[in-house]
Design an enzyme around this catalytic site. Structure first.
Site, short mmCIF file in Angstrom:
data_model
loop_
_atom_site.label_atom_id
_atom_site.label_comp_id
_atom_site.label_asym_id
_atom_site.label_seq_id
_atom_site.Cartn_x
_atom_site.Cartn_y
_atom_site.Cartn_z
N TRP A 1 -3.27 9.04 0.13
CA TRP A 1 -2.26 8.33 -0.65
C TRP A 1 -2.75 7.00 -1.19
O TRP A 1 -2.40 6.61 -2.31
CB TRP A 1 -0.96 8.18 0.15
CG TRP A 1 -0.25 9.50 0.26
CD1 TRP A 1 -0.06 10.24 1.38
CD2 TRP A 1 0.32 10.26 -0.82
NE1 TRP A 1 0.59 11.41 1.08
CE2 TRP A 1 0.84 11.45 -0.26
CE3 TRP A 1 0.42 10.07 -2.20
CZ2 TRP A 1 1.46 12.43 -1.04
CZ3 TRP A 1 1.05 11.04 -2.97
CH2 TRP A 1 1.55 12.20 -2.39
N ASP B 1 1.96 0.15 0.83
CA ASP B 1 2.72 1.39 0.66
C ASP B 1 3.18 1.83 2.06
O ASP B 1 2.44 2.45 2.81
CB ASP B 1 1.82 2.47 0.03
CG ASP B 1 2.51 3.84 -0.01
OD1 ASP B 1 3.67 3.94 0.43
OD2 ASP B 1 1.87 4.80 -0.48
N LYS C 1 11.41 9.79 4.61
CA LYS C 1 10.82 9.95 5.95
C LYS C 1 11.68 9.23 7.00
O LYS C 1 12.42 9.87 7.71
CB LYS C 1 9.38 9.46 5.94
CG LYS C 1 8.53 10.32 5.00
CD LYS C 1 7.34 9.62 4.51
CE LYS C 1 6.71 10.19 3.27
NZ LYS C 1 6.39 11.59 3.24
N1 PMP Z 1 2.61 7.32 -0.24
C1 PMP Z 1 2.68 7.87 1.00
C2 PMP Z 1 2.09 7.14 2.16
C3 PMP Z 1 3.31 9.11 1.16
O1 PMP Z 1 3.37 9.66 2.37
C4 PMP Z 1 3.86 9.77 0.04
C5 PMP Z 1 4.59 11.08 0.15
N2 PMP Z 1 4.34 11.86 1.20
C6 PMP Z 1 3.75 9.15 -1.21
C7 PMP Z 1 3.12 7.94 -1.31
C8 PMP Z 1 4.35 9.81 -2.42
O2 PMP Z 1 5.71 9.67 -2.32
P1 PMP Z 1 6.73 10.27 -3.40
O3 PMP Z 1 6.68 11.74 -3.28
O4 PMP Z 1 8.05 9.69 -3.00
O5 PMP Z 1 6.28 9.78 -4.73
#
Ligand code: PMP
Length: 364
Positions: A102, A173, A197
């Site tokens: 991520w 993030d 989450k």
């Molecule tokens: N950052 C992290 C640490 C994540 O775990 C996730 C989704 N699992 C995201 C970003 C992306 O999130 P979204 O699907 O809400 O865009």
């Protein structure tokens, strides 16, 4: 009903008390004779919800007065674009710490808007995975901000060290860790997290940002991604995701009721210790992340004999343990044990792992 333990990484389990309350007031919220899904986001009842949710979140996280809270659209990925758009100009340099999937996705998006330094901080030694301590991160003197991901949801890596970089804006993030433990907001200039989450369900994204950073005059930022416009419009520049917002507030109230972040942190540590102990005490299961960087939220493990993976998933399902497969990019197993996962869920998983190990040990 045969209640399962759901280890999904998101959307994921919600506290049962929250779901019962949401069900109870689904048709008739706050005695207004209507569902929260049916009312205008500009109605006085919804405006009250907005105000209360901000107050509740501020109290839970101890958010200082010089920070604003925004409720946005587009998930965490939306923020991958919003952040560089709002905080940089084309020639600006920014630092993106790369510790997993991520954080890399965020960096890739940032490249579209400014000069993006990608700094790899993970390494493998004797088959173990490590993250460099922050003082060894090769930060650029000129960078406008440092972006990192304190909990890599897919790799099960966490960086709990608090950032201490002089005169730098730190951006985190926190999608898979916000509200799971106490944090010092003052160490950050901007924190963001999508809700699916620990916060509620998908749809809404929380931004906690220093007031002084909300000033972008860049007229090319789509209005819906512009922090200044969102703030001036009380985060309802357009129609928000009512239900996700409402559910998040129920979770804030639930968290306060059970003892706040101090209590939930204690529970989360206890759950993850139990699971890592099971993994470490066996040579049937493997987790190769150094202890310091193991996530309390997403516990990954591989079966030494990967041919047994599918069987593990099949049999765990039959034992009411769901969604234990990791992201398709990574493979192996992942138990996401966010706030709403009760300790009994983890105990059931540990029991199943022991049973499965005993049954198939000869095939290792
Ligand atoms: N950052 C992290 C640490 C994540 O775990 C996730 C989704 N699992 C995201 C970003 C992306 O999130 P979204 O699907 O809400 O865009």
């Amino acid at each position: 009903m045969n209640k399962i333990y759901n280890f999904s990484s998101g959307p994921s389990m919600l506290p049962i008390e929250v779901m019962i309350q949401a069900k109870k007031e689904f048709y008739n919220w706050n005695n207004i004779g209507s569902s929260v899904l049916e009312i205008s986001h500009r109605s006085k009842e919804f405006l009250k919800l907005i105000k209360n949710s901000k107050k509740n979140l501020r109290n839970l996280l101890n958010i200082p007065k010089n920070y604003e809270i925004l409720f946005c659209h587009g998930g965490a990925r939306g923020q991958f674009s919003s952040i560089p758009m709002n905080l940089t100009k084309k020639k600006d340099i920014v630092d993106y710490i790369y510790s997993g999937h991520w954080s890399y996705q965020a960096a890739k998006e940032s490249k579209k808007y400014c000069n993006t330094n990608i700094i790899n901080v993970s390494y493998v030694k004797n088959k173990k995975k490590f993250i460099l301590p922050m003082k060894k991160w090769k930060i650029n003197n000129q960078s406008k901000y440092i972006h990192y991901c304190p909990n890599e949801t897919i790799e099960g890596i966490s960086i709990d060290e608090e950032p201490n970089f002089k005169n730098k804006n730190i951006i985190g993030d926190f999608s898979s860790t916000l509200l799971s433990r106490k944090i010092n907001i003052k160490k950050y200039s901007l924190i963001y997290a999508s809700a699916q989450k620990n916060i509620g369900t998908s749809g809404i994204t929380i931004i906690i940002i220093k007031k002084k950073l909300i000033k972008s005059k860049n007229k090319y930022i789509p209005s819906i991604l512009n922090y200044k416009i969102m703030l001036e419009n009380n985060s309802i520049y357009n129609t928000p995701t009512n239900f996700s917002w409402y559910l998040s507030n129920l979770v804030f109230i639930w968290l306060k009721k059970i003892g706040g972040l101090k209590e939930i942190e204690k529970r989360n540590i206890e759950k993850s210790k139990l699971l890592y102990k099971k993994i470490d005490n066996s040579d049937f299961y493997i987790n190769n992340i150094t202890k310091k960087n193991r996530s309390c939220m997403n516990v990954i493990f591989q079966l030494k004999n990967s041919k047994l993976n599918n069987l593990f998933l099949k049999e765990s399902n039959l034992n009411n343990l769901y969604a234990l497969n990791n992201h398709k990019l990574f493979g192996g197993m992942r138990a996401s044990i966010y706030n709403a996962m009760p300790i009994d869920g983890v105990k059931s998983l540990v029991k199943f792992m022991s049973y499965f190990e005993k049954k198939y040990k000869h095939e290792n």
